[in-house]
Design a protein around this motif. Structure first.
Motif, short mmCIF file in Angstrom:
data_model
loop_
_atom_site.label_atom_id
_atom_site.label_comp_id
_atom_site.label_asym_id
_atom_site.label_seq_id
_atom_site.Cartn_x
_atom_site.Cartn_y
_atom_site.Cartn_z
N ARG A 1 5.23 4.74 6.19
CA ARG A 1 4.70 5.46 7.35
C ARG A 1 4.48 6.94 7.01
NH1 ARG A 1 7.29 8.27 10.36
NH2 ARG A 1 9.28 7.19 10.21
N ARG A 2 5.47 7.55 6.37
CA ARG A 2 5.34 8.96 5.98
C ARG A 2 4.13 9.18 5.07
NH1 ARG A 2 11.06 9.05 6.37
NH2 ARG A 2 11.29 8.05 4.33
N ARG A 3 3.97 8.29 4.09
CA ARG A 3 2.88 8.49 3.14
C ARG A 3 1.50 8.28 3.77
NH1 ARG A 3 5.45 5.96 -2.55
NH2 ARG A 3 7.37 7.19 -2.43
N LEU A 4 1.41 7.28 4.66
CA LEU A 4 0.14 7.05 5.36
C LEU A 4 -0.17 8.24 6.27
CD1 LEU A 4 0.44 3.27 6.34
CD2 LEU A 4 -1.30 4.27 4.84
N GLN A 5 0.87 8.72 6.99
CA GLN A 5 0.67 9.84 7.91
C GLN A 5 0.22 11.09 7.16
OE1 GLN A 5 1.16 9.31 11.45
NE2 GLN A 5 -0.20 11.08 11.34
N ASP B 1 0.84 -1.19 0.00
CA ASP B 1 0.00 0.00 0.00
C ASP B 1 0.88 1.25 0.00
OD1 ASP B 1 -2.35 -1.60 0.25
OD2 ASP B 1 -1.98 -1.79 2.40
N CYS B 2 0.47 2.26 -0.75
CA CYS B 2 1.19 3.54 -0.83
C CYS B 2 2.51 3.44 -1.58
CB CYS B 2 1.51 4.13 0.56
SG CYS B 2 0.09 4.62 1.48
N ASP C 1 11.24 4.69 -3.17
CA ASP C 1 11.06 5.73 -2.14
C ASP C 1 11.06 7.11 -2.80
OD1 ASP C 1 10.85 4.01 -0.06
OD2 ASP C 1 12.77 4.51 0.89
N SER C 2 11.92 7.29 -3.79
CA SER C 2 11.95 8.54 -4.56
C SER C 2 10.98 8.43 -5.72
CB SER C 2 13.37 8.78 -5.08
OG SER C 2 13.33 9.53 -6.28
N LYS C 3 9.98 9.32 -5.72
CA LYS C 3 9.00 9.25 -6.80
C LYS C 3 9.62 9.57 -8.17
CE LYS C 3 5.15 10.20 -3.70
NZ LYS C 3 4.07 11.12 -3.29
N PRO C 4 10.49 10.58 -8.26
CA PRO C 4 11.11 10.83 -9.57
C PRO C 4 11.88 9.61 -10.06
CG PRO C 4 11.49 12.70 -8.11
CD PRO C 4 10.88 11.60 -7.27
#
Lengths: 268, 268
Positions: free
Chosen positions: B177-181, B67-68, B231-234
């Motif tokens: 965790r960062r993305r869910l938060q 997820d995420c 982890d890096s979207k680009p």
């Protein structure tokens, strides 16, 4: 004036009288127009996200027009910014034997948009009230049934939360000639050339007459027809984007309110 | 080194050992990377047009990840330039009762790409070899059947002209965790938050183990798995675009030759 007013089909539309080369939504400054287009695409993307978040209604855009009128190109441009999961293009080619074994609305019903989705039909059930008229394969009684069936079908969709937007991309006979000749003159585009396009072109007036009848028979407040001048591709793209943006604005979309229970949640 | 080599899953992949934060395809200059991405999207658009013109083969991209992990975002970026009629995104949500009444490959088979198309599966039949393992709803014998069924199914697709490309978007537990938060902290994003994501997060290691087994059991030369640091979207976007571009290049696509009969045709 709103595009939804400017391009709304007349009660008895006469395509011959509509200027396919008009560019009322273009400023004459290509750069400025491009900027307007970009802003529209961004707005449509945001409104579609709200439509998805709402999970209640859906939108159906029907694109029709003679061969080479730019249906593919229009769909391509609409996708510039929007989340592809939220805009589903559907092309209706020649019916398969499985399609023909059912009523003409069967394959169309299978593809109607789901909650939160904008479906764009590249051709549609309207093909089934054009060819039978032009080539005389169905009589007036059968056609009357089809128009009524389309009216019933679209009313049912509207009553079930679908907002409809039907667009006729209007090009001139000269512009079609130019576009067909382009495909012939460039060997790399030969695969795009379909000889049946020339056959249809011979029936230009008959197709236009069939379109006029179809539009007249099926236009409704909940399923409106728009006639968009489409000789100019930039104008066509801005006009369709504006129609879609105005339609979405009219739905008064908004993100659902936040969930207070989530306010203090920390992910471990 | 080619991305198809760099990210190719090991015979026995250990996700813990793969750095989700790596960015081997990024230069460190965001502007330059954006340019590379744009060029890739343009190339993919041209190659897809050739695939369509050829009317023979098809491409299936399978996107998986916890997820995420960015499956939606990846699909969105891939669409930047391509003709939307040529790239069909398919999301597999929780199976419906009609799906569950059949074998687990039924709903997937219905959505395989047609000639000339690139289908992108956002989740896929691989969900059916993750949850049953993590939650113990199927025993080892049943799982062995499923892995074999996937191998058979994908081999059949490949033998029928489908080029497969399976991507695991690899993010770290911290990044999730960062993305869910983020979704929790922004009330406008609450509609995106799914409480079951937290439940799955508790089984992080079990899901990773299930992924390792699934990848190991189903990787094949004609159905390769890639593990992309995401982890890096680009980086994720460039990596997936590069994998797709390399895969399409490997198909040696070209526009069909022109038709000499059309050479002197003039449209009246």
């Amino acid at each position: 004036m709103k595009a939804t007013k400017m391009f709304r089909a007349a009660e008895k539309p006469v395509l011959e009288d509509e200027d396919a080369g008009a560019t009322p939504l273009c400023s004459g400054d290509a750069k400025a127009d491009k900027k307007v287009g970009k802003a529209l695409h961004k707005e449509i993307a945001t409104l579609q996200e709200m439509l998805y978040a709402e999970r209640n209604r859906k939108v159906l855009v029907v694109l029709q027009g003679v061969d080479c009128s730019g249906k593919d190109g229009t769909v391509h441009r609409l996708f510039s910014k929007i989340n592809p999961m939220g805009l589903r293009p559907v092309r209706f080619d020649v019916p398969t034997s499985a399609d023909l074994a059912r009523d003409f609305l069967w394959r169309v019903h299978l593809q109607v948009p789901r909650t939160g989705e904008i479906a764009v039909f590249n051709r549609s059930h309207y093909e089934d009230v054009l060819h039978p008229v032009v080539y005389g394969t169905l009589d007036a009684g059968a056609m009357a049934h089809r128009y009524a069936q389309i009216r019933d079908f679209e009313r049912m969709l509207a009553e079930s939360g679908t907002v409809l937007l039907k667009v006729f991309l209007h090009i001139s006979k000269d512009e079609q000639r130019r576009r067909l000749q382009d495909r012939i003159d460039d060997p790399e585009k030969h695969w795009k050339f379909d000889p049946s396009d020339l056959k249809h072109r011979e029936q230009w007036d008959a197709f236009h007459a069939a379109y006029e009848t179809a539009i007249m028979e099926t236009d409704a407040p909940h399923a409106p027809w728009y006639i968009v001048p489409a000789d100019s591709k930039p104008h066509r793209d801005i006009a369709v984007a504006t129609l879609l943006a105005e339609t979405l604005r009219g739905m008064h979309l908004a993100f659902p309110p936040g969930d207070p229970k989530l306010a203090k949640l920390k992910v471990k």
